[in-house]
Design a protein around this motif. Structure first.
Motif, short mmCIF file in Angstrom:
data_model
loop_
_atom_site.label_atom_id
_atom_site.label_comp_id
_atom_site.label_asym_id
_atom_site.label_seq_id
_atom_site.Cartn_x
_atom_site.Cartn_y
_atom_site.Cartn_z
N SER A 1 0.83 -1.21 0.00
CA SER A 1 0.00 0.00 0.00
C SER A 1 0.86 1.25 0.00
N LEU A 2 1.90 1.28 0.81
CA LEU A 2 2.80 2.44 0.85
C LEU A 2 3.50 2.63 -0.49
N GLU A 3 3.95 1.54 -1.09
CA GLU A 3 4.66 1.67 -2.37
C GLU A 3 3.71 2.05 -3.50
N GLN A 4 2.45 1.65 -3.38
CA GLN A 4 1.47 2.03 -4.40
C GLN A 4 1.31 3.54 -4.46
N TYR A 5 1.32 4.19 -3.31
CA TYR A 5 1.06 5.63 -3.27
C TYR A 5 2.33 6.48 -3.28
N LEU A 6 3.43 5.94 -2.77
CA LEU A 6 4.66 6.73 -2.67
C LEU A 6 5.65 6.39 -3.78
N GLY A 7 5.50 5.22 -4.39
CA GLY A 7 6.41 4.79 -5.44
C GLY A 7 7.26 3.62 -5.00
N GLY B 1 10.17 1.44 -4.13
CA GLY B 1 11.54 1.74 -3.75
C GLY B 1 11.76 3.14 -3.21
N TYR B 2 10.71 3.98 -3.19
CA TYR B 2 10.87 5.39 -2.81
C TYR B 2 11.35 5.54 -1.37
N LEU B 3 10.86 4.70 -0.47
CA LEU B 3 11.13 4.89 0.94
C LEU B 3 12.55 4.49 1.36
N HIS B 4 13.23 3.73 0.55
CA HIS B 4 14.56 3.25 0.94
C HIS B 4 15.51 4.44 1.19
N GLY B 5 16.03 4.52 2.41
CA GLY B 5 16.96 5.58 2.77
C GLY B 5 16.31 6.90 3.12
N LYS B 6 14.96 6.97 3.04
CA LYS B 6 14.23 8.20 3.35
C LYS B 6 13.85 8.26 4.83
N SER B 7 13.53 9.47 5.29
CA SER B 7 13.01 9.66 6.65
C SER B 7 11.48 9.68 6.58
N PHE B 8 10.84 9.00 7.53
CA PHE B 8 9.39 8.77 7.49
C PHE B 8 8.82 9.10 8.85
#
Length: 284
Positions: free
Chosen positions: A44-50, A52-59
């Motif tokens: 669900s997160l990857e569907q809306y954010l893209g 691989g987008y979250l890798h290395g990001k701050s959440f």
């Protein structure tokens, strides 16, 4: 406010019938949590954010609830900061961290409020600010929405879900939710029973007549796409007070005026439920 002050404030509001015990509900949900639900939350997160987008990001998980989506973000490679106003929700998130990422410095869990500007100011900025179905339960939704703005880095993403404004029906549900929170346990179960029949009864009856008893109920996890539970989502819906709503265009205009561009939108088709928004904060 410190953690003790937040906890006392939340507990007093719950005892006075001014707030639903979200954390108590989510602590029961954790009994049903499994790898399939976690995988669906990640998808669900990857569907809306893209992808691989979250890798290395701050959440930043604003109102982490059960902790499922903080866990999903961490599994996707994000550095996660989770907070919730409800002490039992904080405990749920801490339990998931203990189970899957014990002693991990890249996942911090604490207690806080989306309305506490002093608390929010010390957090800094994040690549992704996530608050699914939370800000309309703060008691001051528009202030909470405003408080999200400085938390998002330039070119960062804001992913929120806000209850849809149905006019008179939203006012009807506001009364039901307030009654639920102020009622003794027996009345709570009566209200839940009536809503269960109204919202799920017909579908379950159709399943039975088609020779597939309970099919839609069992399939809820996959159909919803977020790994959640039909029963605990129902309890959350009935009891979720405070309760505010907004039309999709109101949320769009609010953030557009503050330098955010709409990246993704999913509405609930004018019915009961949340409209989902992903905004990108402009660099200017």
């Amino acid at each position: 406010m410190n953690d003790t002050a937040y906890a006392l404030s939340a507990e007093r509001e719950i005892a006075r019938g001014e707030r639903f015990s979200f954390g108590k509900n989510w602590s029961k949900f954790l009994r049903e949590l499994n790898d399939e639900r976690i995988a669906l939350a990640m998808a669900s997160l990857e569907q809306y954010l893209g992808k691989g987008y979250l890798h290395g990001k701050s959440f930043l998980d604003v109102g982490s609830g059960s902790g499922l989506f903080s866990l999903a973000a961490r599994k996707l490679g994000a550095r996660v900061f989770s907070f919730d106003y409800d002490p039992q929700s904080v405990a749920c998130t801490q339990e998931l961290k203990r189970r899957y990422f014990s002693d991990d410095p890249d996942w911090i869990v604490t207690q806080g409020s989306a309305l506490d500007q002093a608390f929010l100011h010390q957090l800094g900025q994040f690549d992704v600010v996530y608050s699914w179905g939370v800000l309309h339960h703060t008691g001051n939704m528009w202030r909470a929405l405003e408080n999200m703005v400085p938390l998002v880095k330039p070119d960062g993403k804001l992913y929120i879900a806000i209850y849809n404004d149905q006019g008179k029906w939203s006012r009807f549900w506001l009364r039901i939710k307030k009654l639920y929170c102020q009622s003794p346990v027996i009345i709570k179960y009566l209200i839940l029973g009536v809503v269960f029949i109204r919202q799920r009864g017909v579908r379950l009856m159709i399943d039975l007549l088609r020779g597939r008893p309970g099919h839609s109920w069992r399939n809820y996890v996959k159909k919803g796409g977020r790994g959640m539970s039909p029963w605990y989502d129902l309890v959350d819906w009935v009891g979720g007070y405070p309760f505010e709503v907004a039309k999709p265009e109101e949320i769009f205009d609010f953030y557009y005026q503050r330098g955010f561009l709409l990246d993704k939108l999913k509405t609930c088709g004018g019915g009961i439920g949340c409209n989902e928004f992903v905004f990108i904060r402009s660099k200017g």
